[in-house]
Each structure stands twice: as structure tokens, then as C-alpha cells.
Design an enzyme around this catalytic site. Structure first.
Site, mmCIF file in Angstrom:
data_model
loop_
_atom_site.group_PDB
_atom_site.id
_atom_site.type_symbol
_atom_site.label_atom_id
_atom_site.label_comp_id
_atom_site.label_asym_id
_atom_site.label_seq_id
_atom_site.Cartn_x
_atom_site.Cartn_y
_atom_site.Cartn_z
ATOM 1 N N GLY A 1 52.461 -90.582 -51.994
ATOM 2 C CA GLY A 1 52.119 -91.972 -51.679
ATOM 3 C C GLY A 1 51.872 -92.818 -52.920
ATOM 4 N N PRO B 1 44.991 -83.496 -53.324
ATOM 5 C CG PRO B 1 46.464 -82.924 -51.598
ATOM 6 C CD PRO B 1 45.279 -82.424 -52.355
ATOM 7 C CG ASP C 1 44.646 -91.327 -41.827
ATOM 8 O OD1 ASP C 1 43.515 -90.879 -42.082
ATOM 9 O OD2 ASP C 1 45.302 -91.014 -40.814
HETATM 10 N N1 SPD Z 1 35.879 -85.727 -44.583
HETATM 11 C C1 SPD Z 1 37.065 -85.994 -43.893
HETATM 12 C C2 SPD Z 1 37.751 -87.237 -44.297
HETATM 13 C C3 SPD Z 1 39.085 -87.265 -43.668
HETATM 14 C C4 SPD Z 1 39.646 -88.579 -43.461
HETATM 15 N N2 SPD Z 1 40.995 -88.523 -43.000
HETATM 16 C C5 SPD Z 1 41.222 -87.810 -41.814
HETATM 17 C C6 SPD Z 1 42.666 -87.837 -41.425
HETATM 18 C C7 SPD Z 1 42.847 -88.082 -39.982
HETATM 19 N N3 SPD Z 1 44.096 -88.682 -39.702
#
Ligand code: SPD
EC number: 2.5.1.16
Length: 288
Positions: free
Chosen positions: A144, A169, A162
Site C-alpha cells: 500500500g 507490515p 484498514d
Molecule cells: N489491534 C487490532 C487492530 C486491527 C485493526 N484492523 C483490523 C482489520 C479488520 N478489517
């Protein structure tokens, strides 16, 4: 007292700063991709779950309280929502929420780790749902950071970040240079949304990302909600835009289109979530 001590083997815990965040259940799969350790676990309470590098990412019966909150303040409020970029999001939950809007014409989902997509499709199919077969979704198995670096300016109406926690990574997704590139490729009337960790258990990282976004964009504000499987249970998402706090003003037609289909998000919930900034975070953010 009549209780039986549970054996630890029935539990899977994320360890964070001397606290365990655990679910009872059974291990389904554990493997190492070129990027990270991936675990699939079947929990009693929240159904099947995905962990990356031993941290809970998502679970079938709790994912809505994360994905709805990340997506709808951006998608309901951005001037236009035709072209969307999602960085990360390999479980498909963010794409599924974006695709609820008819105005969305295309989504570039840039996920670095193909195995996250493959395993999510196989073990957590309800999270991506119909998104995986929607012709508007364009999967890119790429880094990304490179993607935003090499994308033309003003390419996207909304950018969603997200990612996982800033280890492994996802670390660069919290960096100044990456977020500057995001601003460059976001259209002027657009909104950027990112998960911004817990104000309790990742306090410094949380404050830092809001401050960095406030340096780069005209406006950036954190919003708070509860994700029970993440450290502390208190989570945050931060939204940024130019010229005005665009993420604060949901458009009526879009609210109408999606609200019946949401479990957590509503305009009322969103307003409260932006207002529920802890006092100590507000003070920290006010400091130069
Ligand atoms: N501590 C967990 C943080 C995760 C955030 N992203 C989650 C991905 C869900 N699509």
C-alpha cells in the site's frame, strides 16, 4: 465457591502490556506468510476469528463494531464516493460496508498479503460477503505504501486505511510520508479514514496519528467506540479532510440508504462517538 479452573489450552490470548485479551475456543490454523504469522481460531463467543502476529484482527460476530465505524463517517459525508481506495482490509469487511452505497463505482483494495485474503475467504466468508464477487471491487496484491506513492494526485474520493497495529507490515501506515501521499491522491472534497488504535493501551501512537493528520490536513478528529476483542476494548478511528470537518455531516440520502442495514452506526451514534473524546486525550492534542 464451585468453579473449575479452565486449562489454558482452550484459550487464545493476545498479550499486551501485561494484560491478556483472550477468547475460549479452538485453533483451526496457524501459518507464516512472507509477511506475518496468520492464525484462524474458532471462538465460542464471537465465531471464527483472524489474528495477525498474535493480535486479534477480526471475528465473525464482532466485526461490525469495527468496520461500520471505520467506513460510514467517511462514506456518508464525503462530497463524492465514486472511487474508493482501501489500504489493507484483506478480510473484506471494509469493502463490504463501502459497497452498500450505489454511488460507489470502484474500489481499489490494496492488500500486501494474499494469504490474508485467501484465508478470510475460506474461513470467514461472511465478513467479505458479496463484496468478493462484486465487479466494483478491484483486488491489488501490492504494498500500500508503494501504491499511494505511485498514484496520481486527486485520484480518490475516499481513502480508508484498514491496517493492523503498527508493528510488522502496517508500521508505515502511521508514517508522515505515507499520510502525505494519501492527502496528495485524495480529491479536495474527500475524506480519509484510518483506524487509530486505543487511547488507553496505545496512547502515544493514538495521539501521534491524530497530530500528524492535523499537520497534513486542515481538519482531523478521532472518534471512539468499543471493540471488545482489541486491547482495552476502547478503540478509535480518525477522519481527516480539507476546508471543513466533512466527516461530521452525513448526507441524508446516504444515511437513508444504509442505516437500516447497520448494527452500530447511526448519525446519533456517530455524533456521540466524536464527542466521547477522553479529557486527557483532548488535553494532549491541544499541546503543541
Ligand atoms: N489491534 C487490532 C487492530 C486491527 C485493526 N484492523 C483490523 C482489520 C479488520 N478489517
Amino acid at each position: 465457591m464451585n468453579y473449575k479452573l479452565k486449562t489454558r489450552s482452550e484459550w487464545l490470548d493476545e498479550y499486551h502490556q501485561g494484560v491478556r485479551y483472550g477468547l475460549q475456543g479452538k485453533l483451526i490454523l496457524e501459518e507464516s506468510s512472507p509477511f506475518q504469522k496468520i492464525t484462524i481460531y474458532e471462538s465460542k463467543r464471537y465465531g471464527k476469528a483472524l489474528l495477525l502476529d498474535d493480535c486479534w484482527m477480526t471475528a465473525e460476530k464482532s466485526e461490525k463494531c469495527y468496520h461500520e465505524c471505520l467506513i460510514h463517517p467517511a462514506l456518508c459525508c464525503s462530497t463524492q464516493i465514486e472511487n474508493i481506495l482501501i489500504i489493507g482490509g484483506g478480510d473484506g469487511g471494509s469493502a463490504r460496508e463501502c459497497l452498500k452505497y450505489k454511488e460507489v463505482k470502484s474500489i481499489d483494495l490494496v492488500e500486501i498479503d494474499l494469504r490474508v485474503i485467501e484465508l478470510s475467504q475460506k474461513y470467514l466468508p461472511t465478513i467479505g460477503g458479496d463484496a468478493w464477487s462484486d465487479s466494483r471491487l478491484n483486488l491489488q496484491i501490492k504494498n500500500g505504501i508503494d501504491w499511494v506513492k505511485h498514484t496520481q494526485e486527486n485520484s480518490y474520493d475516499v481513502i480508508i486505511i484498514d491496517g493492523a497495529d503498527p508493528i510488522g507490515p502496517s508500521k508505515e501506515l502511521f508514517s508522515n510520508s505515507f499520510l502525505k501521499d494519501c492527502k496528495r491522491i485524495l480529491k479536495q472534497g474527500g475524506v480519509l479514514a484510518t483506524q487509530s488504535e486505543s487511547p488507553e493501551s496505545f496512547q502515544k501512537i493514538h495521539i501521534n496519528i491524530v497530530k500528524v493528520l492535523r499537520e497534513i490536513f486542515d481538519y482531523a478528529d478521532p472518534m471512539y467506540g468499543s471493540v471488545s476483542i482489541y486491547p482495552s476494548g476502547l478503540w478509535s478511528w480518525t477522519f481527516a479532510s480539507m476546508e471543513q470537518q466533512r466527516y461530521m455531516h452525513p448526507k441524508k440520502s446516504r444515511v437513508k440508504e444504509i442505516s437500516e442495514n447497520c448494527q452500530i452506526w447511526s448519525t446519533r451514534w456517530q455524533q456521540g462517538a466524536f464527542n466521547s473524546i477522553p479529557a486527557f486525550i483532548e488535553r494532549e492534542l491541544a499541546k503543541k
